[in-house]
Each structure stands twice: as structure tokens, then as C-alpha cells.
Design a protein around this motif. Structure first.
Motif, PDB file in Angstrom:
ATOM      1  N   ASN A  10      -9.108 -11.578  -1.137  1.00  0.00           N
ATOM      2  CA  ASN A  10      -8.825 -10.303  -0.492  1.00  0.00           C
ATOM      3  C   ASN A  10      -7.440  -9.845  -0.921  1.00  0.00           C
ATOM      4  O   ASN A  10      -6.455 -10.537  -0.714  1.00  0.00           O
ATOM      5  N   SER A  11      -7.378  -8.690  -1.540  1.00  0.00           N
ATOM      6  CA  SER A  11      -6.115  -8.085  -1.946  1.00  0.00           C
ATOM      7  C   SER A  11      -5.806  -6.998  -0.919  1.00  0.00           C
ATOM      8  O   SER A  11      -6.437  -5.944  -0.911  1.00  0.00           O
ATOM      9  N   ALA A  12      -4.870  -7.283   0.000  1.00  0.00           N
ATOM     10  CA  ALA A  12      -4.566  -6.366   1.106  1.00  0.00           C
ATOM     11  C   ALA A  12      -3.176  -5.758   0.910  1.00  0.00           C
ATOM     12  O   ALA A  12      -2.236  -6.450   0.528  1.00  0.00           O
ATOM     13  N   HIS A  13      -3.081  -4.459   1.189  1.00  0.00           N
ATOM     14  CA  HIS A  13      -1.831  -3.732   0.971  1.00  0.00           C
ATOM     15  C   HIS A  13      -1.550  -2.792   2.135  1.00  0.00           C
ATOM     16  O   HIS A  13      -2.387  -1.945   2.462  1.00  0.00           O
ATOM     17  N   ALA A  14      -0.372  -2.922   2.742  1.00  0.00           N
ATOM     18  CA  ALA A  14       0.090  -1.958   3.740  1.00  0.00           C
ATOM     19  C   ALA A  14       0.842  -0.872   2.982  1.00  0.00           C
ATOM     20  O   ALA A  14       1.779  -1.161   2.233  1.00  0.00           O
ATOM     21  N   VAL A  15       0.418   0.361   3.126  1.00  0.00           N
ATOM     22  CA  VAL A  15       1.011   1.472   2.378  1.00  0.00           C
ATOM     23  C   VAL A  15       1.257   2.647   3.316  1.00  0.00           C
ATOM     24  O   VAL A  15       0.836   2.644   4.477  1.00  0.00           O
ATOM     25  N   ASN A  16       1.931   3.645   2.823  1.00  0.00           N
ATOM     26  CA  ASN A  16       2.149   4.895   3.551  1.00  0.00           C
ATOM     27  C   ASN A  16       2.166   6.003   2.502  1.00  0.00           C
ATOM     28  O   ASN A  16       3.223   6.432   2.062  1.00  0.00           O
ATOM     29  N   ILE A  17       0.971   6.426   2.091  1.00  0.00           N
ATOM     30  CA  ILE A  17       0.838   7.383   0.991  1.00  0.00           C
ATOM     31  C   ILE A  17      -0.046   8.537   1.438  1.00  0.00           C
ATOM     32  O   ILE A  17      -1.104   8.331   2.034  1.00  0.00           O
ATOM     33  N   LEU A  18       0.361   9.742   1.112  1.00  0.00           N
ATOM     34  CA  LEU A  18      -0.367  10.944   1.486  1.00  0.00           C
ATOM     35  C   LEU A  18      -1.763  10.980   0.881  1.00  0.00           C
ATOM     36  O   LEU A  18      -1.974  10.545  -0.245  1.00  0.00           O
ATOM     37  N   ALA A  19      -2.689  11.518   1.633  1.00  0.00           N
ATOM     38  CA  ALA A  19      -4.022  11.861   1.124  1.00  0.00           C
ATOM     39  C   ALA A  19      -4.214  13.346   1.357  1.00  0.00           C
ATOM     40  O   ALA A  19      -3.945  13.845   2.448  1.00  0.00           O
ATOM     41  N   ASN A  20      -4.631  14.063   0.326  1.00  0.00           N
ATOM     42  CA  ASN A  20      -5.008  15.467   0.494  1.00  0.00           C
ATOM     43  C   ASN A  20      -6.265  15.722  -0.332  1.00  0.00           C
ATOM     44  O   ASN A  20      -7.027  14.804  -0.574  1.00  0.00           O
ATOM     45  N   THR A  21      -6.476  16.935  -0.783  1.00  0.00           N
ATOM     46  CA  THR A  21      -7.770  17.293  -1.395  1.00  0.00           C
ATOM     47  C   THR A  21      -7.813  17.159  -2.914  1.00  0.00           C
ATOM     48  O   THR A  21      -8.785  17.601  -3.529  1.00  0.00           O
ATOM     49  N   THR A  22      -6.817  16.547  -3.531  1.00  0.00           N
ATOM     50  CA  THR A  22      -6.830  16.373  -4.987  1.00  0.00           C
ATOM     51  C   THR A  22      -6.393  14.955  -5.357  1.00  0.00           C
ATOM     52  O   THR A  22      -5.655  14.305  -4.625  1.00  0.00           O
ATOM     53  N   TYR A  23      -6.864  14.504  -6.512  1.00  0.00           N
ATOM     54  CA  TYR A  23      -6.365  13.250  -7.066  1.00  0.00           C
ATOM     55  C   TYR A  23      -4.998  13.496  -7.686  1.00  0.00           C
ATOM     56  O   TYR A  23      -4.756  14.564  -8.261  1.00  0.00           O
ATOM     57  N   ALA A  24      -4.114  12.517  -7.617  1.00  0.00           N
ATOM     58  CA  ALA A  24      -2.820  12.587  -8.296  1.00  0.00           C
ATOM     59  C   ALA A  24      -2.271  11.174  -8.424  1.00  0.00           C
ATOM     60  O   ALA A  24      -2.534  10.320  -7.572  1.00  0.00           O
ATOM     61  N   THR A  25      -1.505  10.924  -9.480  1.00  0.00           N
ATOM     62  CA  THR A  25      -0.938   9.586  -9.657  1.00  0.00           C
ATOM     63  C   THR A  25       0.023   9.240  -8.528  1.00  0.00           C
ATOM     64  O   THR A  25       0.185   8.070  -8.197  1.00  0.00           O
ATOM     65  N   ALA A  26       0.647  10.245  -7.920  1.00  0.00           N
ATOM     66  CA  ALA A  26       1.548   9.992  -6.786  1.00  0.00           C
ATOM     67  C   ALA A  26       0.762   9.573  -5.548  1.00  0.00           C
ATOM     68  O   ALA A  26       1.332   9.010  -4.613  1.00  0.00           O
ATOM     69  N   ARG A  27      -0.529   9.859  -5.537  1.00  0.00           N
ATOM     70  CA  ARG A  27      -1.384   9.492  -4.411  1.00  0.00           C
ATOM     71  C   ARG A  27      -2.406   8.456  -4.878  1.00  0.00           C
ATOM     72  O   ARG A  27      -3.617   8.663  -4.816  1.00  0.00           O
ATOM     73  N   SER A  28      -1.890   7.341  -5.354  1.00  0.00           N
ATOM     74  CA  SER A  28      -2.731   6.235  -5.805  1.00  0.00           C
ATOM     75  C   SER A  28      -1.977   4.946  -5.518  1.00  0.00           C
ATOM     76  O   SER A  28      -0.811   4.974  -5.126  1.00  0.00           O
TER      77      SER A  28
END
Length: 145
Positions: A10-28
Motif C-alpha cells: 500500500n502506497s499511502a500519501h497525505a496531500v493537500n492539492i487542489l482539484a478542479n475541472t481540468t488536468y494539470a501537472t500542478a494538480r497531480s
């Protein structure tokens, strides 16, 4: 004695990254290290089993909000391993601004080199909502060997 049987990881990650309606490298997010060029576990086949994504601060969702996810071999999101999968977000029972998806992948994947070039040893998760915004807080990828 050699290992026998099935081994779950299991590869588990605690993150805090925006999700909106488009793909972007900043949101990965880089979600797993499957091996290293210096004697790691390249060329070993894995089952990619399940993916879990936890969201909160969900704002402006549709009546039945969905999250679309994609796994790629590269951080630019161009070398797709698991194509777009859309899942309904199961909203919290008492807090509708929180929710999660769980996706069964069940895909055999070998992270090997192609044409002599060593691949990046990680998988990257990209995501987008059908409407509104949210914060991705936790990502888990379960693999089996």
C-alpha cells in the motif's frame, strides 16, 4: 528460501492539492516508487489493484459529483498507464463537503525500460472534478506481486 504467495503493498500519501475541472501537472501526485535504476525492482510485474482518493472542502459540486483519475508513467501526464476512470464521489453522511472514491483497477503492469532508456520509476496520479473544486487529502494505491 524464495518468497512464495501474494504480497500486497500500500502506497499511502497525505496531500493537500487542489482539484478542479481540468488536468494539470500542478494538480497531480507522484504516488509510488516501483524500483530504482540502481538494482531496484524494474521489470517486475505488479497487479495495480485499488486506488483510494479522499477529498474535503468540496465546493460547488454537481448533484452527483464525480472525480476522474488517470495514472501515468511520467510527471507531465502524457505516458498513460491507466486511462481515464470516472467514479462517483461518496459524500459524507453528516458532512457533504467531504467524500472519497475507491476504484478497482485490476491491471497487470510492468514498469520496464523501453528502447534501452530507463523509465521514471514512479506512477503519477492526475485528477479532475466534473464541477466545482475540492482538496485532495489522501491517496492510496494498493499493488500486489
Amino acid at each position: 528460501m524464495a518468497k512464495t504467495g501474494h504480497f500486497l503493498h500500500n502506497s499511502a500519501h497525505a496531500v493537500n492539492i487542489l482539484a478542479n475541472t481540468t488536468y494539470a501537472t500542478a494538480r497531480s501526485h507522484d504516488i509510488t516508487n516501483l524500483g530504482t535504476a540502481g538494482g531496484g525492482i524494474l521489470n517486475r510485474a505488479y497487479y495495480l489493484r485499488t486506488l483510494y482518493v479522499k477529498l474535503d472542502t468540496i465546493a460547488g459540486p454537481s448533484a452527483t459529483p464525480t472525480l476522474t483519475v488517470r495514472l501515468t508513467r511520467d510527471s507531465a501526464g502524457n505516458d498513460t498507464v491507466v486511462g481515464d476512470v470516472t467514479a462517483s464521489i461518496s459524500l459524507g453522511v453528516t458532512t457533504s463537503s467531504e467524500g472519497a472514491i475507491t476504484v478497482a483497477i485490476d491491471f497487470v503492469y510492468s514498469h520496464n525500460s523501453v528502447g534501452g532508456a530507463l523509465p521514471d520509476n514512479n506512477l503519477f496520479l492526475f485528477w479532475k472534478l466534473d464541477q466545482g473544486t475540492a482538496q485532495v487529502r489522501r491517496i492510496e494505491l494498493t499493488t500486489e506481486e
